[in-house]
Design an enzyme around this catalytic site. Sequence first.
Site, mmCIF file in Angstrom:
data_model
loop_
_atom_site.group_PDB
_atom_site.id
_atom_site.type_symbol
_atom_site.label_atom_id
_atom_site.label_comp_id
_atom_site.label_asym_id
_atom_site.label_seq_id
_atom_site.Cartn_x
_atom_site.Cartn_y
_atom_site.Cartn_z
ATOM 1 N N GLU A 116 0.835 -1.189 0.000
ATOM 2 C CA GLU A 116 0.000 0.000 0.000
ATOM 3 C C GLU A 116 0.878 1.251 0.000
ATOM 4 O O GLU A 116 2.096 1.172 0.182
ATOM 5 C CB GLU A 116 -0.940 -0.009 1.218
ATOM 6 C CG GLU A 116 -1.935 -1.161 1.187
ATOM 7 C CD GLU A 116 -2.881 -1.185 2.361
ATOM 8 O OE1 GLU A 116 -3.873 -1.924 2.304
ATOM 9 O OE2 GLU A 116 -2.628 -0.468 3.349
ATOM 10 N N HIS A 241 -9.238 9.708 3.607
ATOM 11 C CA HIS A 241 -8.870 8.640 2.681
ATOM 12 C C HIS A 241 -9.055 9.156 1.259
ATOM 13 O O HIS A 241 -10.116 9.700 0.925
ATOM 14 C CB HIS A 241 -9.730 7.391 2.900
ATOM 15 C CG HIS A 241 -9.147 6.171 2.269
ATOM 16 N ND1 HIS A 241 -9.150 5.964 0.908
ATOM 17 C CD2 HIS A 241 -8.505 5.106 2.804
ATOM 18 C CE1 HIS A 241 -8.556 4.826 0.638
ATOM 19 N NE2 HIS A 241 -8.154 4.280 1.775
ATOM 20 N N ARG A 288 -1.069 8.955 2.021
ATOM 21 C CA ARG A 288 -2.464 9.378 1.883
ATOM 22 C C ARG A 288 -2.640 10.891 1.917
ATOM 23 O O ARG A 288 -3.498 11.428 1.207
ATOM 24 C CB ARG A 288 -3.306 8.728 2.988
ATOM 25 C CG ARG A 288 -3.468 7.237 2.807
ATOM 26 C CD ARG A 288 -4.295 6.631 3.911
ATOM 27 N NE ARG A 288 -4.503 5.207 3.659
ATOM 28 C CZ ARG A 288 -5.188 4.403 4.470
ATOM 29 N NH1 ARG A 288 -5.726 4.896 5.577
ATOM 30 N NH2 ARG A 288 -5.342 3.129 4.179
ATOM 31 N N HIS A 349 -11.559 9.946 7.337
ATOM 32 C CA HIS A 349 -11.327 8.509 7.499
ATOM 33 C C HIS A 349 -10.777 8.120 8.861
ATOM 34 O O HIS A 349 -11.294 7.220 9.501
ATOM 35 C CB HIS A 349 -10.368 8.046 6.401
ATOM 36 C CG HIS A 349 -10.054 6.587 6.425
ATOM 37 N ND1 HIS A 349 -11.029 5.613 6.343
ATOM 38 C CD2 HIS A 349 -8.869 5.918 6.517
ATOM 39 C CE1 HIS A 349 -10.462 4.415 6.374
ATOM 40 N NE2 HIS A 349 -9.158 4.574 6.493
ATOM 41 N N ARG A 384 -1.032 8.970 9.328
ATOM 42 C CA ARG A 384 -0.940 7.520 9.544
ATOM 43 C C ARG A 384 -0.509 6.804 8.275
ATOM 44 O O ARG A 384 -1.071 7.003 7.207
ATOM 45 C CB ARG A 384 -2.286 6.968 10.008
ATOM 46 C CG ARG A 384 -2.309 5.438 10.138
ATOM 47 C CD ARG A 384 -3.604 4.959 10.717
ATOM 48 N NE ARG A 384 -4.726 5.127 9.818
ATOM 49 C CZ ARG A 384 -5.118 4.239 8.908
ATOM 50 N NH1 ARG A 384 -4.430 3.123 8.734
ATOM 51 N NH2 ARG A 384 -6.182 4.459 8.159
#
Length: 541
Positions: A116, A241, A288, A349, A384
């Site tokens: 990811e 997100h 992100r 998110h 994060r």
Amino acid sequence: MRSEFDFLVIGSGIAGLSFALEVADYGSVAIITKKSDTESNTNYAQGGIAAVIDRKDRIEWHIDDTLKSGAGLCHRDAVELLVHEGPARIEQLRQWGAEFTMEFHDGKMVFELHREGGHRTHRIVHRADFTGQEVERALIDRIKSHPNIELHQHHALVELITEHQVEGWSGEQSRCFGAYVLDTEKGLVETFTARITVLATGGCGQAWSHTTNPTIATGDGIAAAARAGAGLGNLEFMQFHPTTFHTHKDVPAFLISEAVRGYGARLLNRAGERFMQRYHPDGELATRDIVARAIDAELKTRGDDYVLLDVTHMPAPETRERFPYIYNTLLTYGIDITREPVPVVPSAHYMCGGVVTDLKGKTNIAALYAIGEVAMTGVHGANRLASNSLLEALVFSHTAAADAIPTVKEFGWSGVVPQWDAHGTTDPEEWILISHDREEICELMTHYVGIVKSGPRLDRARRRISLIREEIRDYWKRTTVTLPLLELRNIALVSLLVIECATRRHESRGLHYRTDYPKLSEDEPKDTMLDRGVLELANRW
């Protein structure tokens, strides 16, 4: 009703459930959860759990990737603990019955690992694209079979019980004695007293109009902790997100996992142009915060409502096999992801800040722990890293349990905990007027306290929400508790605290981007800790 327990766990996501399982052999445990037992952010998690499992991976790589993503605000000791504990916590989940996707490699079955954004290699342990559901299933099955655990569904946290409510308490240190809890089906506030109380209430995404969070994510734990005098920090870092399915505003946001971009999906604007390389050399695999801001910039520059996530160039059978949940869900909206791109937008998110804890989950209030998304352990910093959230919940619920088990009997009973004073009557006509406040708060947070902020935007949001707060406070004092009122009260408080943190950070870092302070400043504090002035504001609620 009054109930006494050794451990009171508020929330039924991966953090709360795993803590409960670890301590259940050492005392009585009550778990309270607002709706059904599986309604939590955990259950919505598609991607998986980041951990150094592959022999080609390195502990130091995962640490470095996390620190890099956190933009200088991660606490290194917390990150090192997180990463080192990862493999053991995955194995613990397997022992509890969770099943993950495996593959045959070099003559044996091994974890199939995804990659990811922000990770330099494949390290995401998963169960297809519904990892959260599988973890939640395994934990709930085990919880229900343990004789020392009581699961109270449809119960919502109203207030933490501290020394301020206890008659005859003579201790010097601030301490938690349990919580007042609303039985939402009976409409009654019950008293749950406990030697140790654990906040595992998840996040606060419902403070924004578009969110991937379930409807229960109204910041209850953060708000109750603030009113009790707990330390809070880093609330300005709400992670949006980048890729949630764009559809009608009344339909809940459906998350398109980070793993889809790790698999090879491309982001296109509505002209069909691939744009991420213009914003960062990592393209679609940037972290992100970068991808969300890039999409936001494209939308504002072009005046579009959404961008496109395109996976049509990948083998269709493999796409369907890897992402069955996403594929089948989008089919219900008439979109076949193997044949056409998906319209996506960023949505609120994950809250990277929260109730400040040490590495054992302890807050500044004795006998009160916080774990999972509600906590600020220092792991996530300003942003994060993908799939570190479930890992954080597992690791710090484990360290909290290890600390709580030998100390639980030290918290004896003294003083008298009064029952909830339910005096007051509800005026339905007035509620109709005030019920619109929630929508207004969410719109203000979306427009002024979203991906991009500024001083004037934050000031405007504070003025408007402060006025709404006064209406809610007046209504609260003379009304019996209902779930809609409770959630509205908490959303209003959390919104003001987020605004306060965002106002104080005079720089752009990670998830916090201000047009009036576009550069990162080395003079900013390591993390924003709300001082007593702000906590006094919270206590007035």
